[in-house]
Write an enzyme that holds these catalytic residues in place. Structure first.
Site, mmCIF file in Angstrom:
data_model
loop_
_atom_site.group_PDB
_atom_site.id
_atom_site.type_symbol
_atom_site.label_atom_id
_atom_site.label_comp_id
_atom_site.label_asym_id
_atom_site.label_seq_id
_atom_site.Cartn_x
_atom_site.Cartn_y
_atom_site.Cartn_z
ATOM 1 N N ARG A 90 35.839 6.470 30.909
ATOM 2 C CA ARG A 90 35.159 6.818 32.167
ATOM 3 C C ARG A 90 33.728 7.268 31.901
ATOM 4 O O ARG A 90 32.882 7.248 32.790
ATOM 5 C CB ARG A 90 35.929 7.909 32.954
ATOM 6 C CG ARG A 90 35.189 8.339 34.217
ATOM 7 C CD ARG A 90 36.079 8.952 35.298
ATOM 8 N NE ARG A 90 37.068 9.874 34.782
ATOM 9 C CZ ARG A 90 36.785 11.104 34.321
ATOM 10 N NH1 ARG A 90 35.540 11.550 34.325
ATOM 11 N NH2 ARG A 90 37.744 11.868 33.859
ATOM 12 N N TYR B 71 22.662 -5.124 53.599
ATOM 13 C CA TYR B 71 24.066 -5.466 53.425
ATOM 14 C C TYR B 71 24.919 -4.603 54.368
ATOM 15 O O TYR B 71 24.705 -3.383 54.475
ATOM 16 C CB TYR B 71 24.433 -5.211 51.962
ATOM 17 C CG TYR B 71 25.878 -5.469 51.660
ATOM 18 C CD1 TYR B 71 26.380 -6.771 51.690
ATOM 19 C CD2 TYR B 71 26.739 -4.428 51.352
ATOM 20 C CE1 TYR B 71 27.716 -7.007 51.428
ATOM 21 C CE2 TYR B 71 28.082 -4.675 51.082
ATOM 22 C CZ TYR B 71 28.557 -5.959 51.127
ATOM 23 O OH TYR B 71 29.869 -6.192 50.863
ATOM 24 N N ASP C 274 17.346 -2.979 46.170
ATOM 25 C CA ASP C 274 18.556 -3.793 45.974
ATOM 26 C C ASP C 274 18.088 -5.215 45.641
ATOM 27 O O ASP C 274 17.523 -5.916 46.480
ATOM 28 C CB ASP C 274 19.418 -3.765 47.249
ATOM 29 C CG ASP C 274 20.760 -4.469 47.065
ATOM 30 O OD1 ASP C 274 20.823 -5.432 46.265
ATOM 31 O OD2 ASP C 274 21.746 -4.084 47.728
ATOM 32 N N LYS D 265 27.818 -10.830 42.717
ATOM 33 C CA LYS D 265 27.173 -12.023 43.256
ATOM 34 C C LYS D 265 26.612 -12.890 42.123
ATOM 35 O O LYS D 265 27.378 -13.385 41.325
ATOM 36 C CB LYS D 265 26.110 -11.589 44.278
ATOM 37 C CG LYS D 265 26.585 -10.460 45.225
ATOM 38 C CD LYS D 265 27.703 -10.897 46.153
ATOM 39 C CE LYS D 265 28.398 -9.748 46.885
ATOM 40 N NZ LYS D 265 27.547 -8.877 47.685
#
Ligand SMILES: *Cc1c(COP(=O)(O)O)cnc(C)c1O
Length: 394
Positions: free
Chosen positions: A59, A112, A184, A209
């Site tokens: 983690r 988005y 972004d 993507k």
């Protein structure tokens, strides 16, 4: 060793550090391990205090994840990257690093749908203010900033209208006001646009993507400079826990090797499909930054080296005609997401952007007759033929 003089495609293939020193494996191994053994108790103490470098627990960091992060930092020209389990984990962790309760940030309004949902559903509960503005007008961006504003967030090219925001202009405003700029960069990828070289402080990606590129992984990545990224990793990645799995990090490393060749094909196909749509009698309007008729074509050319595979178009008619086009495509797949090898087609008003109210949709250019196309890497004549026959139904 990575050379500074290497071009993007060479870096995309070789940047992550070459062969595994222990075995010579050419592909970075998938370190499918949750925890890592200490050599002795002192080693454990040193790892925890930061005196020794190494892995503790996946983690916090993992060698496969670290290889991906190194590679993305090279490609975006930042100091450090952090990989996440999704684009939304990357975006939310970035927001929590930059903003506290009682403060606010300013965002471009056409973004988005999931990011918009995060703004309206989660931020009010944390008392973090969000002002969404038409960021194609830099005056509106500047006017929205007050003394509690901590950063600007922009998405360019924007989802779903493919509008372009001036990165250098936003960076100038942000830095004059003493705040950060977050970009972004999902649609352009570092192959076509490097916001950190134009004044941005953090780049965020949905690596689901184009970075992954094959429609088989959900992931996110943030890239930036040392101080802020260290804070993001220490204070937020570790505690919020939105980490990427070793297997997904490996899939992205694999995707990165072909990013430049895939993007070249997406762009070539994107331009041809956009030109076809621009002259089609059933089409009212096409949005593709590579076309001269795009209102921000010159701005796009000044900050991008090519235009990718994302197109939006408005058909003649309304929601019924839109549905008919969607229901008659044969090669294009009706699916959300983008950047896959396959051409994907979506109707934003009824799906990806349904978190906007009808008024917000209209204000943001998300009309009921708008269709978004993620042009794939198939033979472009087949994509055009498919759209051509589907458009005959309206
Ligand atoms: C998909 C997407 C996101 C969210 O990423 P996930 O990987 O789906 O969490 C954020 N920004 C843009 C521009 C996107 O297309």
């Amino acid at each position: 060793m990575v050379k500074k003089s290497w071009g993007f495609a060479t870096l995309a293939v070789h940047g992550s550090g070459g062969h595994d020193p222990q075995t010579g494996a050419i592909s970075v191994p998938i370190y499918q391990s949750s925890t890592f053994a200490f050599k002795n108790s002192q080693h454990g103490t040193d790892l925890f205090s930061g005196k020794a470098e190494g892995y503790i627990y996946s983690r916090i960091s993992n060698p496969t994840q670290a290889a991906l992060e190194r590679e993305m930092a090279f490609l975006e020209e930042g100091d450090e990257a952090i990989a996440f389990g999704s684009g939304m984990a990357a975006i939310s962790t970035c927001i929590f690093t930059l903003c506290r309760s009682g403060e606010n940030f300013v965002s471009s309004r056409t973004i988005y749908g999931g990011t918009h949902a995060l703004y309206i559903k989660v931020m009010p509960r944390l008392n973090i203010g969000v002002t969404e503005v038409d960021a194609t007008d830099l005056n509106k961006v500047e006017d929205a900033i007050n003394d509690k504003t901590r950063f600007l967030f922009i998405e360019t090219p924007a989802n779903p209208t493919i509008e372009i925001i001036d990165i250098r202009g936003c960076a100038e405003i942000a830095h004059r006001k003493g705040i950060k700029l977050v970009v972004d960069n999902t649609f352009a990828t570092p192959y076509y646009q490097k916001p950190l070289t134009m004044g941005a402080d953090v780049v965020v990606h949905s690596a689901t993507k184009y970075i992954g590129g094959h429609g088989d992984t959900v992931a996110g990545i943030n890239i930036g400079f040392k101080e802020l990224m260290t804070e993001m990793r220490k204070q937020n990645l570790q505690d919020l826990g939105g980490i990427i799995s070793p297997f997904n990090a490996w899939l992205l490393l694999r995707g990165l090797k072909t990013l430049p060749v895939r993007m070249d094909r997406h762009s070539e196909n994107g331009m041809r499909v956009a030109q076809f749509l621009a002259f089609h009698p059933k089409i009212e309007r096409v949005w593709y930054p590579g076309l001269r008729i795009h209102p921000q074509h010159e701005l796009a050319k000044s900050q991008m080296t090519n235009f990718g595979g994302m197109i939006a178009f408005e058909i003649k008619g309304g929601i019924e005609e839109g549905k008919r086009v969607m229901d008659n495509v044969e090669l294009c797949t009706l699916a959300v997401s983008l950047g896959d090898c396959d051409t994907l087609i979506v109707h934003p008003a009824s799906t990806t952007h349904s978190s906007y109210s009808p008024e917000e949709m209209l204000a943001n250019g998300i009309k009921p007759n708008l269709i978004r196309l993620s042009v794939g890497i198939e033979d472009v004549t087949d994509i055009i033929e498919d759209l051509s026959q589907a458009l005959k139904h309206i």
